[in-house]
Design a protein around this motif. Sequence first.
Motif, PDB file in Angstrom:
ATOM      1  N   THR A  75     -45.312 -17.588 -29.727  1.00 45.45           N
ATOM      2  CA  THR A  75     -44.042 -18.266 -29.985  1.00 45.45           C
ATOM      3  C   THR A  75     -43.254 -17.417 -30.986  1.00 45.45           C
ATOM      4  OG1 THR A  75     -44.920 -19.503 -31.874  1.00 45.45           O
ATOM      5  CG2 THR A  75     -45.142 -20.526 -29.676  1.00 45.45           C
ATOM      6  N   PRO A  76     -41.952 -17.622 -31.080  1.00 49.64           N
ATOM      7  CA  PRO A  76     -41.180 -16.860 -32.070  1.00 49.64           C
ATOM      8  C   PRO A  76     -41.741 -16.993 -33.486  1.00 49.64           C
ATOM      9  CG  PRO A  76     -39.689 -17.922 -30.538  1.00 49.64           C
ATOM     10  CD  PRO A  76     -41.073 -18.424 -30.207  1.00 49.64           C
ATOM     11  N   ARG A  79     -44.977 -14.943 -33.683  1.00 55.01           N
ATOM     12  CA  ARG A  79     -44.650 -13.515 -33.673  1.00 55.01           C
ATOM     13  C   ARG A  79     -44.179 -13.076 -35.060  1.00 55.01           C
ATOM     14  NH1 ARG A  79     -43.963 -10.861 -28.703  1.00 55.01           N
ATOM     15  NH2 ARG A  79     -44.014 -12.180 -26.855  1.00 55.01           N
ATOM     16  N   TYR A 108     -38.162  -8.618 -32.654  1.00 56.19           N
ATOM     17  CA  TYR A 108     -36.998  -9.075 -33.406  1.00 56.19           C
ATOM     18  C   TYR A 108     -36.630  -8.125 -34.548  1.00 56.19           C
ATOM     19  CZ  TYR A 108     -38.318 -13.306 -30.912  1.00 56.19           C
ATOM     20  OH  TYR A 108     -38.661 -14.193 -29.929  1.00 56.19           O
ATOM     21  N   LYS A 154     -46.285 -17.235 -20.581  1.00 54.89           N
ATOM     22  CA  LYS A 154     -44.997 -17.685 -21.119  1.00 54.89           C
ATOM     23  C   LYS A 154     -44.632 -16.862 -22.356  1.00 54.89           C
ATOM     24  CE  LYS A 154     -44.725 -21.043 -18.125  1.00 54.89           C
ATOM     25  NZ  LYS A 154     -43.748 -20.945 -17.024  1.00 54.89           N
ATOM     26  N   ASN A 155     -43.347 -16.841 -22.678  1.00 55.94           N
ATOM     27  CA  ASN A 155     -42.826 -16.120 -23.851  1.00 55.94           C
ATOM     28  C   ASN A 155     -43.164 -14.631 -23.796  1.00 55.94           C
ATOM     29  OD1 ASN A 155     -41.826 -18.529 -25.135  1.00 55.94           O
ATOM     30  ND2 ASN A 155     -43.939 -19.015 -25.694  1.00 55.94           N
ATOM     31  N   THR A 157     -42.182 -10.876 -23.613  1.00 55.49           N
ATOM     32  CA  THR A 157     -41.023 -10.065 -23.985  1.00 55.49           C
ATOM     33  C   THR A 157     -40.482  -9.269 -22.803  1.00 55.49           C
ATOM     34  OG1 THR A 157     -41.917  -9.837 -26.211  1.00 55.49           O
ATOM     35  CG2 THR A 157     -40.172  -8.308 -25.583  1.00 55.49           C
ATOM     36  N   ASP A 160     -39.184 -13.586 -20.144  1.00 52.30           N
ATOM     37  CA  ASP A 160     -38.614 -14.860 -20.576  1.00 52.30           C
ATOM     38  C   ASP A 160     -38.526 -14.971 -22.099  1.00 52.30           C
ATOM     39  OD1 ASP A 160     -41.338 -15.082 -20.903  1.00 52.30           O
ATOM     40  OD2 ASP A 160     -41.478 -17.135 -20.173  1.00 52.30           O
ATOM     41  N   ALA A 161     -38.665 -13.840 -22.774  1.00 51.46           N
ATOM     42  CA  ALA A 161     -38.453 -13.766 -24.227  1.00 51.46           C
ATOM     43  C   ALA A 161     -37.684 -12.472 -24.506  1.00 51.46           C
ATOM     44  CB  ALA A 161     -39.793 -13.793 -24.970  1.00 51.46           C
TER      45      ALA A 161
END
Length: 199
Positions: A75-76, A79, A108, A154-155, A157, A160-161
Amino acid sequence: MSENIVWHNAKVSKEDRRKLNGHKSAILWFTGLSGAGKSTVSVEVEKKLHQMGIRTYVLDGDNIRHGLNKNLGFTPEDRKENIRRIGEVSKLFVDAGVFTLTAFISPYQEDRDMVREMVEQNEFIEIYVQCDIEECEKRDPKGLYAKARKGEIKNFTGIDAPYEAPDHPELIIENDRQSIEASADQVIDYLKEKGYIDQ
């Protein structure tokens, strides 16, 4: 943070350790998409530096998640914590007089800037391992893009991220246009040119 925690000063400084080692120390922060070649290039750079008698250590994203960060997901928030912990560990290595090579997607910009701010000026070298996502998917060494496209991960990079390419990296490696050897030499040349290691 507890009020009962007090910083304990050592009698051996970072400069003392660097003098003993005979070279400077810094973080070489390799960032880029999965499959871009971050780990491969960082390992090759470490080999070259080791052959030059320079003290190094590689912190690899997958390896760290087997131990220090095994309780974190993707998840953000996780991360961010992943990168914060790596930043703190990298700072310790720099203080020990060691070149620390980190291979993390670190998608990020804010998180990479956070690590840069942890250390002194010129101790953080952001290296963008640039590679088109199409090429990364062709390589897909771990089969992760295929799983992400199927919705099994999921998520991820680039799928879908988001991935935020560095604003002003110290070095850009076009790893989809040159060999691993050439990419590693580019890093070594940079370190020589900027005075981190002897010519």
